[in-house]
Write an enzyme that holds these catalytic residues in place. Structure first.
Site, PDB file in Angstrom:
ATOM      1  N   ARG A  38     -52.184  25.874 -13.159  1.00 35.53           N
ATOM      2  CA  ARG A  38     -52.559  25.575 -11.786  1.00 35.53           C
ATOM      3  C   ARG A  38     -54.049  25.749 -11.517  1.00 35.53           C
ATOM      4  NH1 ARG A  38     -49.166  28.419  -7.130  1.00 35.53           N
ATOM      5  NH2 ARG A  38     -47.548  27.470  -8.405  1.00 35.53           N
ATOM      6  N   HIS A  84     -45.515  16.244 -10.499  1.00 46.03           N
ATOM      7  CA  HIS A  84     -46.063  17.488  -9.926  1.00 46.03           C
ATOM      8  C   HIS A  84     -45.232  17.892  -8.710  1.00 46.03           C
ATOM      9  CE1 HIS A  84     -49.425  20.334  -9.911  1.00 46.03           C
ATOM     10  NE2 HIS A  84     -49.491  20.220  -8.610  1.00 46.03           N
ATOM     11  N   TYR A 128     -53.274   6.240   5.837  1.00 47.69           N
ATOM     12  CA  TYR A 128     -54.367   5.395   6.305  1.00 47.69           C
ATOM     13  C   TYR A 128     -55.397   5.083   5.214  1.00 47.69           C
ATOM     14  CZ  TYR A 128     -52.636   6.852  10.883  1.00 47.69           C
ATOM     15  OH  TYR A 128     -51.850   7.091  11.974  1.00 47.69           O
TER      16      TYR A 128
END
Length: 748
Positions: A38, A84, A128
């Site tokens: 991570r 993931h 968007y």
């Protein structure tokens, strides 16, 4: 040690274990997972798993630089669904950073839409925005189709993902990384790719090569200046730990009439421009930097922060030093080169070690790609050999295909073909049977055979591998060279002194004033250097009169000496104006009303003072040691019982003698070197008295004689040059002064 319960009512798989050991074991697993999967980047490709999976998913979506954009929501969905299994917001945040030109030196994602800005505004929602890969990402993933790296199953075992990326782009150091794991962290600033590749070329031949001969320092996407000395930079890179002082880039814009303004065009890496403007505005509002009048943000696509000084006479370097010290116009970017090595073990590496590990990885990639290519060549040659057999025996092959029920087995038995060759012949199109095709096959086979020989020689000769590696590194270096728009260095390395403490006087506009203190302790400062005998200067309340009046500057510190031996410091710019009678000076300092004021004068930082008590004991004190930082002042003279501080006079630069006169009107002259220099105390006996005490004392240049103002309206000055009658050792009684000496027994 955990023991399995034997109770038949206990569910299978439940164990009895001490809570502390069970907790520690599980926390250790969590910690290792956080560190390796991570938070820390791999030294070989500089990526964390989330970044690697993002780029891999975009590659599978064919989001090449030459293709159109796709919604980020589609990419994020694929990543969290296939590779993931974490929150969509964290994945999108990682994707946004890969696209921000002010966060990454070499962006890996080409974003379209609102991906945030340097002011600190957040990106728009992923529904968007759109994205595709950059050429840098393509270079980083180059070789994935050639078995250059190992693959592993995804978390659910349905698909495969690469363990790391094989490309020749040095992403770890070029783009940097940051992250916090359990008990460790990493912080790697970005660097110039061309410099890193030059250093890598040197390491190919000599692993002990000095990489600092190529890597000058960090190269931030936001530009700025690294101002650390070369020795500090070298030590940070040698140990893998340290920090870099980064300053904003600024210039001076001159205006008509002599005015100027400072313009900041680049800010330090990681600083949000909006918060920086707020910092500077707070300094102005809180009056922590009085010489700064205004700050304006005139930025568009380029940063332009305008800093307006209080006056044109402000020292620009003092202003900028103050801003560097008090705001994020100068920051420290940490270096903690903590990465996962090829064994997936976290450790802190030096710059040379990290680069060497990346070069080693590239040799592994070169070996795997070469062997993969050899395998492809062998497969292709096998098929071409089969095709040639078919062309040489074309009529028989056609006959077998037309007459036999199992033509493959017959061809294998008759011509000694392999199963793949026989299958390929059966799948040939009729148009491939033309004569020209046979020549093309022979030509292709000869070319492949030559390539195979070359590749086998490459695998067998380390020197050829090094030559090939250097050629490949130089090729990609040309793409990111200093003459390209993306590769040009943005951050200059220029040594500069640390930010200094800005003296108070530098924060104040220098203006002349006339300081007046009355007998009753009222103080005021009139603008300009006025006539000390003018009516306006001598205006006081009824029953009051002048005590001290002198010329000064608003940047001066004023020393007020009291009879009890304490010295107080007043800021000249903080004195009340001269329109009225002023304000009580005792309201500004902690001075009891029963204690008289002995002296008020402007402090000279390099000067010295002659101080003496009424009992005739005194010494020399540096002015710097008399400055007090609080209202309570500082004790300098400690008069004996019954005595008070009587004399405080500046010592001239060339003064070599002391003149003292007592209440008994006897004067003594002795060398100044007979006095001691102290910072506090009673000092030595200047003059001996049978009755009375010390009236006045001063220092002077013996060769120029002793001068004093005579009485009368003319205010004539008399100078006595022959002082042999009064010259004696310190502590003598002295003798009557020259004719015409003032009756008040004062030198001035």
């Amino acid at each position: 040690m955990a023991t399995e319960l034997t109770d038949p009512d206990t569910p299978i798989g439940v164990f009895d274990a001490p809570f502390d050991s069970a907790l520690s074991e599980r926390y250790l697993v969590y910690a290792l997972s956080t560190i390796t999967a991570r938070s820390l980047p791999d030294v070989r490709d500089g990526l964390k798993p989330v970044h690697r999976r993002l780029l891999w998913a975009m590659r599978l979506l064919k989001l090449d630089p030459t293709q159109g954009y796709k919604k980020c929501a589609r990419v994020v969905g694929d990543v969290i669904g296939k590779y993931h299994p974490h929150g969509d917001q964290s994945v999108y945040d990682a994707m946004v950073r890969l696209a921000q030109t002010f966060s990454l030196r070499y962006p890996l994602v080409d974003g379209q839409g609102n991906f945030g800005n340097i002011d600190g505004d957040n990106a728009a929602a992923y529904r968007y925005t759109e994205a595709r890969l950059t050429q840098v990402a393509i270079d980083l993933m180059d070789g994935l189709d050639e078995d250059a790296v190992a693959y592993r199953p995804t978390y659910n075992g349905e698909e495969q993902e690469p363990e790391l990326f094989p490309g020749l782009f040095p992403n770890l150091l070029a783009n940097g990384a940051s992250g916090i794991a359990v008990g460790m962290a990493t912080s790697i600033p970005p660097h110039n790719a061309a410099e890193l590749l030059d250093a890598a070329v040197a390491l190919v031949d000599d692993r002990s090569a000095d990489v600092l001969g190529f890597v000058r320092g960090p190269d931030f996407p936001t530009g700025g200046l690294v101002v650390d000395p070369p020795a500090v930079i070298a030590e940070s890179y040698r140990t893998g730990r340290g920090a870099f002082r980064v300053r904003a880039r600024w210039t001076i814009e001159r205006e008509k009439g002599g005015g100027w303004q400072a313009v900041v065009s680049e800010i330090p890496y990681g600083v949000q421009k909006g918060k920086l403007i707020e910092q500077i505005a707070s300094l102005i509002n809180d009056k922590k930097l009085p010489i700064l009048a205004d700050v304006r943000d005139e930025s568009d696509e380029a940063v332009r922060i305008v800093l307006e000084p209080r006056a044109r006479t402000v020292d620009v370097q003092v202003l900028m030093d103050g801003l560097f010290r008090l705001t994020d116009l100068e920051t420290r970017v940490p270096l903690n080169l903590n990465v996962l090595d090829k064994e997936r073990t976290p450790r802190v590496m030096s710059l040379a070690e990290a680069l060497a590990a990346w070069v080693d990885h590239q040799f592994v990639v070169l070996d795997r790609r070469t062997r993969h290519r050899l395998g492809k060549i062998a497969d292709r040659i096998e098929l071409l050999d089969g095709y040639l057999v078919a062309y040489l025996n074309l009529d028989r092959v056609i006959e077998i295909i037309r007459t036999e029920d199992e033509p493959k087995a017959v061809m294998i038995a008759e011509f000694g073909l392999t199963d793949r060759q026989a299958e390929a012949i059966l799948n040939m199109r009729l148009r491939s049977l033309r004569r020209l095709e046979e020549f093309e096959i022979r030509k292709e086979r000869d070319q492949l055979d030559a390539e195979r020989v070359t590749l086998e020689a490459l695998l067998a000769d380390p020197k050829k591998q090094k030559a090939r590696m250097k050629r490949d590194l130089k090729r990609i270096r040309d793409r990111y060279g200093p003459d390209t728009l993306l590769g040009k260095r943005r951050t200059d390395v220029e040594e500069a002194a640390p930010t200094r403490d800005i003296p108070l006087e530098a924060m104040i506009e220098r203006e002349p004033i006339t300081v007046i203190l009355s007998q009753r302790g009222w103080i005021r400062a009139m603008k300009g250097h006025n006539d000390l005998a003018a009516a306006e200067t001598l205006k006081f309340k009824e029953g009051d009169g002048p005590a001290f009046a002198f010329h000064a500057q608003t940047t001066d510190k004023l020393l007020l000496a009291a009879e009890n031996g304490r010295f107080y410091t007043l800021a000249a710019d903080k004195l009340p104006g001269g329109r009225g009678f002023g304000e009580p000076v005792r309201a500004m300092i902690d001075l009891d009303g029963s204690v008289g004021v002995v002296a008020l004068l402007a402090a000279s930082a390099q000067g010295r003072l002659l101080v003496a008590a009424s009992d005739g004991r005194g010494f020399i004190v540096p002015v710097a040691d008399t400055i007090a930082e609080t209202r309570k002042g500082k004790t300098i003279v400690t008069p004996r019982a019954g005595a008070v501080l009587k004399v405080v006079r500046p010592v001239g630069a060339g003064d070599d003698y002391v003149a003292a006169i007592g209440d008994n009107r006897k004067m003594l002259v002795f060398p100044i070197n007979e006095l001691v220099e102290m910072t506090r105390g009673q000092g030595l006996q200047l003059q001996r008295f049978r009755d009375g005490g010390l009236s006045d004392a001063r220092t002077f240049v013996f060769a120029e004689g002793l001068s004093w103002v005579m009485g009368g309206e003319g205010r004539r000055v008399r100078t006595e040059t022959d002082l042999s009658l009064w010259r004696a050792a310190r502590g003598a009684a002295g003798r009557m002064p020259p004719t015409g000496f003032p009756r008040d027994n004062r030198f001035a």
